[in-house]
Design an enzyme around this catalytic site. Structure first.
Site, PDB file in Angstrom:
ATOM      1  N   SER A 142     101.988 -51.158  51.442  1.00 29.09           N
ATOM      2  CA  SER A 142     101.021 -51.224  52.532  1.00 29.09           C
ATOM      3  C   SER A 142     101.145 -52.565  53.242  1.00 29.09           C
ATOM      4  CB  SER A 142      99.592 -51.089  51.984  1.00 29.09           C
ATOM      5  OG  SER A 142      98.632 -51.464  52.952  1.00 29.09           O
ATOM      6  N   TYR A 157      92.935 -53.631  46.578  1.00 32.58           N
ATOM      7  CA  TYR A 157      93.976 -52.705  47.054  1.00 32.58           C
ATOM      8  C   TYR A 157      95.239 -53.474  47.430  1.00 32.58           C
ATOM      9  CZ  TYR A 157      96.207 -49.173  50.044  1.00 32.58           C
ATOM     10  OH  TYR A 157      97.093 -48.285  50.613  1.00 32.58           O
TER      11      TYR A 157
END
Length: 252
Positions: A142, A157
């Protein structure tokens, strides 16, 4: 025929990756967690295009199930493709929870860690004996790991995805004697079902994200899947240990 395993392929980026990989003449074992209908949908799309696919249940946050999953994969390889090995692994299955550091519980931290970092680590370890030499692994990371343009709430995350980027390089190093290439793709904001289908629930956030993206829109799964498929394919035979951002120029 080459065979790929794609985790989290019942929707979104994983579904796109599975379909794109199948288009290149590769058989696909795809996994789903809470969306069996989506898994069947992905299989149907692949079969409609003339490919072969099998959908299996898997929770990548439950490492204790990986031995049984490996055994099931071995049986499917034998029964469907008359093979003892597979060629490509896409560690894509994910989970997104947001909270500010001051509000983050150990439960949230541990859940994200199990799915985003521990899961790919030990699933890869468990499947490695079934993987053919000269294959490829792609990890879905990501661009939340970037050094600028950060959004509050993604500390856990992004930390796990950052760990996955480092793990990608170590996998590439350790698996290179077997000719196995390992890379990661780093999507920007992409319209998927992650985070409880956040973009459908909160469409008002989309214009601001599009404005921060050089190519002027939110990403779609179909923007990411072809890059994953390309990284598994022989045309990427000299690419390893890379994390490639696929974000349309987010925060450029």
């Amino acid at each position: 025929m080459n065979v790929a395993i794609v985790t989290g392929a019942s929707s979104g980026i994983g579904q796109s990756a599975a379909i794109e990989i199948a288009k290149r003449g590769t058989g696909v074992i795809l996994t789903y967690a809470n969306n069996p209908a989506g898994g069947r949908e992905t299989v149907a799309a692949i079969e409609k295009a003339g490919g072969t696919a099998v959908a299996l249940p898997l929770d990548v946050g439950e490492a204790g199930t990986f031995t049984a999953f490996r055994d099931t994969v071995a049986a499917v390889l034998h029964d469907t493709w008359q093979r003892d090995t597979f060629d490509y692994l896409v560690n894509n299955a994910g989970l997104s929870l947001t909270s500010l550091i001051e509000n983050t519980t150990e439960e949230t931290f541990d859940r994200l860690m199990r799915v985003l970092l521990k899961g790919p680590y030990f699933l890869t370890q468990k499947l490695l004996p079934l993987m053919a030499d000269g294959g490829a692994i792609v990890n879905t990371s990501s661009n939340s790991t970037a050094s600028a343009g950060l959004e509050p709430g993604y500390s856990v995350y992004a930390s796990m995805k950052g760990g996955l980027d480092v793990l990608t390089r170590y996998m590439a190093k350790e698996f290179s004697p077997r000719g196995i290439r390992v890379n990661a793709v780093s999507p920007g904001s992409t319209r998927t079902r992650i985070a409880n289908d956040a973009f459908t629930q909160f469409p008002e956030v989309i214009p601001a994200l599009a404005a921060k993206t050089a190519l002027g829109r939110l990403g779609e799964p179909a923007d990411i899947g072809p890059m994953i498929a390309t990284l598994t394919s022989p045309e990427s035979h000299w690419v390893t240990a890379q994390t490639i951002e696929v974000s349309g120029g987010y925060n450029l």
